[in-house]
Design a protein around this motif. Structure first.
Motif, short mmCIF file in Angstrom:
data_model
loop_
_atom_site.label_atom_id
_atom_site.label_comp_id
_atom_site.label_asym_id
_atom_site.label_seq_id
_atom_site.Cartn_x
_atom_site.Cartn_y
_atom_site.Cartn_z
N ASN A 1 -3.49 -0.34 -9.78
CA ASN A 1 -3.58 0.42 -8.69
C ASN A 1 -4.02 -0.45 -7.46
OD1 ASN A 1 -2.66 2.65 -9.83
ND2 ASN A 1 -4.86 3.52 -9.96
N ASP B 1 -1.51 -1.82 -4.10
CA ASP B 1 -2.00 -1.69 -3.17
C ASP B 1 -1.78 -3.03 -2.37
OD1 ASP B 1 -2.58 1.04 -3.29
OD2 ASP B 1 -4.84 0.55 -3.37
N ARG C 1 2.14 -3.86 -1.80
CA ARG C 1 2.62 -2.79 -0.88
C ARG C 1 2.07 -3.50 0.68
NH1 ARG C 1 2.80 3.32 -3.12
NH2 ARG C 1 4.30 2.84 -4.46
N LEU D 1 8.65 -0.47 1.44
CA LEU D 1 7.54 0.11 1.35
C LEU D 1 7.89 1.77 1.23
CD1 LEU D 1 4.53 0.76 1.08
CD2 LEU D 1 4.17 0.68 3.34
N ALA D 2 8.68 2.29 1.97
CA ALA D 2 9.23 3.53 2.20
C ALA D 2 10.07 4.02 0.94
CB ALA D 2 10.17 3.85 3.16
N ARG D 3 10.88 3.03 0.40
CA ARG D 3 11.33 3.51 -1.02
C ARG D 3 10.43 3.51 -1.83
NH1 ARG D 3 14.28 5.42 -4.41
NH2 ARG D 3 15.43 4.00 -5.79
N GLU E 1 7.23 4.31 -1.76
CA GLU E 1 6.31 5.40 -1.68
C GLU E 1 7.14 6.65 -1.94
OE1 GLU E 1 4.30 5.03 2.16
OE2 GLU E 1 2.74 3.99 1.17
N GLN E 2 8.47 6.84 -1.56
CA GLN E 2 9.53 7.74 -2.06
C GLN E 2 9.18 7.85 -3.43
OE1 GLN E 2 13.28 7.25 -1.40
NE2 GLN E 2 13.97 9.25 -1.23
N LYS F 1 6.72 6.67 -5.75
CA LYS F 1 5.19 7.04 -6.05
C LYS F 1 4.36 6.89 -4.83
CE LYS F 1 3.46 4.29 -9.03
NZ LYS F 1 3.09 3.72 -10.36
N LYS F 2 4.05 7.82 -4.16
CA LYS F 2 3.25 7.65 -3.04
C LYS F 2 1.78 7.12 -3.36
CE LYS F 2 2.10 8.54 1.31
NZ LYS F 2 2.15 7.69 2.52
N THR F 3 1.33 8.01 -4.34
CA THR F 3 -0.08 7.68 -4.88
C THR F 3 0.11 7.43 -6.46
OG1 THR F 3 -0.87 9.94 -4.99
CG2 THR F 3 -1.31 8.53 -3.04
#
Length: 126
Positions: A56, A60, A63, A71-73, A75-76, A78-80
């Protein structure tokens, strides 16, 4: 070629390099944990906790180095990241069809091993 097209190309190239470094780093985390288990320095549970926390942290960090589009891809998909308890439950259900808490110590160790292994794999969709 326009400046915007050039920028997209540079971002894609940088993202690919960043992704390769991320994959190398998470594989190293998993390998380090497995070596600690083999040497008797750590338990499967401790290694799973280490892998979860370190992956994790690395996610971070990488990212922050990724382009806005990359980053958008990511987070689409897996956001968290899931909690360690959620991972334990997911693998317990997949492997044994029972809640993690209802597994034997040996079965729980198998779950810990799965988390360690999974921590070294990247999501091919990203």
């Amino acid at each position: 070629m326009t400046e915007a097209e050039r920028s997209v190309g540079v971002d894609a190239s940088n993202d690919a390099l960043t992704r390769a470094r991320y994959i190398s780093q998470i594989q190293r985390i998993s390998s380090t944990a497995k070596a600690g288990i083999s040497a008797g320095r750590t338990s499967y549970l401790e290694a799973a906790e280490y892998c979860h926390a370190m992956r994790n942290q690395v996610m971070d960090e990488y990212r922050e180095l990724t382009s806005v589009q990359g980053l958008a891809r990511a987070e689409q998909i897996k956001k968290t990241p899931p909690s360690l308890a959620a991972l334990f439950e997911r693998y317990a259900q997949q492997l044994f069809g029972y809640s993690y808490q209802n597994l034997s110590a040996e079965q729980q160790q198998r779950i810990h091993h799965e988390v360690i292994e999974a921590s070294g794999r990247s999501n091919a969709e990203v």
